[in-house]
Design a protein around this motif. Structure first.
Motif, mmCIF file in Angstrom:
data_model
loop_
_atom_site.group_PDB
_atom_site.id
_atom_site.type_symbol
_atom_site.label_atom_id
_atom_site.label_comp_id
_atom_site.label_asym_id
_atom_site.label_seq_id
_atom_site.Cartn_x
_atom_site.Cartn_y
_atom_site.Cartn_z
ATOM 1 N N VAL A 8 0.835 -1.200 0.000
ATOM 2 C CA VAL A 8 0.000 0.000 0.000
ATOM 3 C C VAL A 8 0.870 1.251 0.000
ATOM 4 N N SER A 9 1.903 1.262 0.815
ATOM 5 C CA SER A 9 2.790 2.414 0.898
ATOM 6 C C SER A 9 3.455 2.704 -0.437
ATOM 7 N N ARG A 10 3.988 1.674 -1.062
ATOM 8 C CA ARG A 10 4.674 1.874 -2.336
ATOM 9 C C ARG A 10 3.728 2.378 -3.415
ATOM 10 N N LEU A 11 2.492 1.878 -3.410
ATOM 11 C CA LEU A 11 1.520 2.344 -4.393
ATOM 12 C C LEU A 11 1.128 3.796 -4.131
ATOM 13 N N LEU A 12 0.775 4.112 -2.885
ATOM 14 C CA LEU A 12 0.310 5.460 -2.564
ATOM 15 C C LEU A 12 1.415 6.513 -2.670
ATOM 16 N N ASN A 13 2.661 6.072 -2.553
ATOM 17 C CA ASN A 13 3.786 7.006 -2.672
ATOM 18 C C ASN A 13 4.376 7.027 -4.082
ATOM 19 N N ASN A 14 3.676 6.375 -5.024
ATOM 20 C CA ASN A 14 4.081 6.365 -6.441
ATOM 21 C C ASN A 14 5.520 5.912 -6.653
#
Length: 67
Positions: free
Chosen positions: A18-24
């Motif tokens: 989730v973090s990697r996705l939301l932080n692009n």
């Protein structure tokens, strides 16, 4: 404001994903299905990306709470 861990738990993915996705993260590859589910979950929880100052404050606050 919901945390990345709360979004991850509700969406059924790891906080790291989730973090990697939301932080692009430009090096991160994810299926369209997973991307849609995480983004829909974040939207349903009214997630808003914190600004840099807020992120720094949260890190500082967490460090104080652990001592």
């Amino acid at each position: 404001m919901p945390t990345i861990r709360e979004i991850a738990a509700k969406a059924g993915y790891s906080p790291a994903t989730v973090s990697r996705l939301l932080n692009n993260d430009p090096t991160f590859s994810i299926s369209d299905h997973a991307r849609q589910k995480i983004l829909q979950t974040a939207q349903s929880l009214n997630y808003q990306q914190p600004n840099t100052t807020q992120k720094l404050f949260e890190v500082f606050e967490r460090r104080l709470n652990f001592r």
